[in-house]
Design a protein around this motif. Structure first.
Motif, PDB file in Angstrom:
ATOM      1  N   THR A  51       0.828  -1.203   0.000  1.00 12.48           N
ATOM      2  CA  THR A  51       0.000   0.000   0.000  1.00 12.48           C
ATOM      3  C   THR A  51       0.861   1.251   0.000  1.00 12.48           C
ATOM      4  N   THR A  52       0.490   2.189  -0.863  1.00 13.65           N
ATOM      5  CA  THR A  52       1.093   3.521  -0.870  1.00 13.65           C
ATOM      6  C   THR A  52       0.076   4.517  -0.330  1.00 13.65           C
ATOM      7  N   ALA A  53       0.484   5.306   0.641  1.00 18.75           N
ATOM      8  CA  ALA A  53      -0.389   6.352   1.172  1.00 18.75           C
ATOM      9  C   ALA A  53      -0.184   7.634   0.375  1.00 18.75           C
ATOM     10  N   LEU A  54      -1.278   8.219  -0.066  1.00 20.04           N
ATOM     11  CA  LEU A  54      -1.247   9.496  -0.776  1.00 20.04           C
ATOM     12  C   LEU A  54      -1.939  10.529   0.113  1.00 20.04           C
ATOM     13  N   ILE A  55      -1.168  11.523   0.549  1.00 17.58           N
ATOM     14  CA  ILE A  55      -1.647  12.511   1.519  1.00 17.58           C
ATOM     15  C   ILE A  55      -1.713  13.861   0.828  1.00 17.58           C
ATOM     16  N   VAL A  56      -2.910  14.379   0.656  1.00 15.96           N
ATOM     17  CA  VAL A  56      -3.094  15.651  -0.037  1.00 15.96           C
ATOM     18  C   VAL A  56      -3.073  16.788   0.983  1.00 15.96           C
ATOM     19  N   VAL A  88      -1.325  20.868  -3.132  1.00 17.68           N
ATOM     20  CA  VAL A  88      -2.178  21.331  -4.219  1.00 17.68           C
ATOM     21  C   VAL A  88      -2.566  22.788  -3.997  1.00 17.68           C
ATOM     22  N   ASP A  89      -2.944  23.422  -5.098  1.00 21.29           N
ATOM     23  CA  ASP A  89      -3.511  24.768  -5.055  1.00 21.29           C
ATOM     24  C   ASP A  89      -5.008  24.639  -5.283  1.00 21.29           C
ATOM     25  N   ALA A 103      -9.378  19.622  -6.641  1.00 18.97           N
ATOM     26  CA  ALA A 103      -7.914  19.628  -6.542  1.00 18.97           C
ATOM     27  C   ALA A 103      -7.412  18.306  -5.964  1.00 18.97           C
ATOM     28  N   ARG A 104      -8.110  17.788  -4.974  1.00 19.43           N
ATOM     29  CA  ARG A 104      -7.690  16.548  -4.308  1.00 19.43           C
ATOM     30  C   ARG A 104      -7.733  15.364  -5.271  1.00 19.43           C
ATOM     31  N   TYR A 105      -8.849  15.204  -5.974  1.00 20.92           N
ATOM     32  CA  TYR A 105      -8.980  14.063  -6.880  1.00 20.92           C
ATOM     33  C   TYR A 105      -7.999  14.158  -8.042  1.00 20.92           C
TER      34      TYR A 105
END
Length: 320
Positions: A51-56, A88-89, A103-105
């Motif tokens: 699993t890779t965690a993606l933190i926005v 993200v902006d 922006a998150r997606y």
């Protein structure tokens, strides 16, 4: 609730999701905010697949960088093979909630590679989504709620209550981030969560969230069947010069509106509402020479218009 059962319940849900929806994927990503739902999902996901965690980091709060860094440390401690912070902006289109979501997606989709992304939406989130759809008159598609799999997005916890994710975090001695937006009653969902659903539970004697989720599941089955019929109809129709209204008018109402929706989306429309689709439908079923219907689109300087000419539904643009 027996705390020892919380993580096991999550692992069972994630394992079942993998078996049914993601068996061919050797790895996956988890969208991790640092909140209880996504932390608990991460803890369960790492026991099933790499699993890779993606933190926005939306950078909308003064401590967002520290929150993201803490979430990254927690992800690695839980056993993630990698944890990325994505800055993200956030724009302004559609309001702060919608802009942050867009922006998150976009960031998650760019960072995932070829892996699916697990989202920590729970049964409680599903119930809130159904209530929003009901209140806004958004049609069956909205009331059908979120799908367990909507590639590349997966939602293994749609059958799990929020209380279970909180219990799992306590079981693992994890300290979740408490997002202040989740209790800010200027936003719609926090008010639903804090005011509307508890009132419904009280008035109706409990079980409301589960009942709303069951309603969503039943409607989703019907919606997917009708969508399949509409896709076949649209595939068989010539569309080079538009849609033939004489052929459309003979279709059942629910199928016809779905054909129109699919045609609009293929023509560049986006963010379609039930009101817009029904407005275009009247060009077929109640034609009196009226003008066209503006539909949602990503265009900024022009409007996308569905109209009728010589018995055909057509799409064109006009200056704003």
């Amino acid at each position: 609730m027996d705390r020892q059962s919380a993580l096991a319940a999550l692992q069972a849900a994630v394992t079942a999701f993998s078996r049914e929806h993601a068996s061919a994927s050797p790895r996956w990503c988890v969208a991790l905010s640092g909140g209880a739902d996504s932390l608990a999902l991460t803890a369960a996901a790492v026991t099933v697949k790499p699993t890779t965690a993606l933190i926005v980091d939306h950078r909308m709060q003064v401590d967002s960088g520290a929150v993201a860094a803490t979430a990254r440390e927690q992800a690695l401690a839980l056993g993630c093979v990698e944890a990325q912070v994505l800055c993200v902006d956030v724009g302004s289109a559609g309001g702060p909630e919608a802009a942050a979501r867009t922006a998150r997606y976009r960031a998650l989709d760019s960072a995932r590679g070829d892996a699916p992304v697990l989202l920590a939406h729970t049964l409680d989130d599903q119930a809130e989504t159904v209530l929003l759809g009901l209140g806004r008159g958004s049609g069956a598609r909205s009331i059908a709620g979120m799908r367990p799999l909507d590639p590349p997005w997966g939602r293994p916890l749609l059958g799990i209550r929020r209380a279970v994710t909180q219990a799992a975090c306590a079981e693992l001695n994890l300290t979740p981030w408490q997002d202040p937006h989740n209790v800010d009653r200027r936003y719609t969902r926090p008010r639903l969560r804090a005011e509307v659903l508890p009132l419904l539970e009280d008035v109706l004697g409990g079980g409301v969230a589960e009942a709303l989720a069951r309603t969503a599941a039943a409607l989703r089955e019907d919606t997917e069947m009708l969508d399949g019929l509409a896709e076949r109809e649209l595939a068989e129709m010539p569309t080079a010069g538009g849609l033939d209204t004489a052929r459309l008018v003979n279709l059942p109402d629910a199928v016809r509106r779905r054909v129109i929706r699919g045609w609009l989306l293929a023509g560049g429309a986006s963010s379609l509402t039930d009101k817009q689709i029904r407005g275009v439908d009247t060009l077929v079923t109640a034609w009196r020479g009226q003008g066209g219907v503006a539909v949602g689109s990503p265009l900024r300087s022009r409007r996308l218009i569905a109209g009728r000419r010589d018995g055909m539904l057509t799409l064109h643009t006009e200056p704003v």
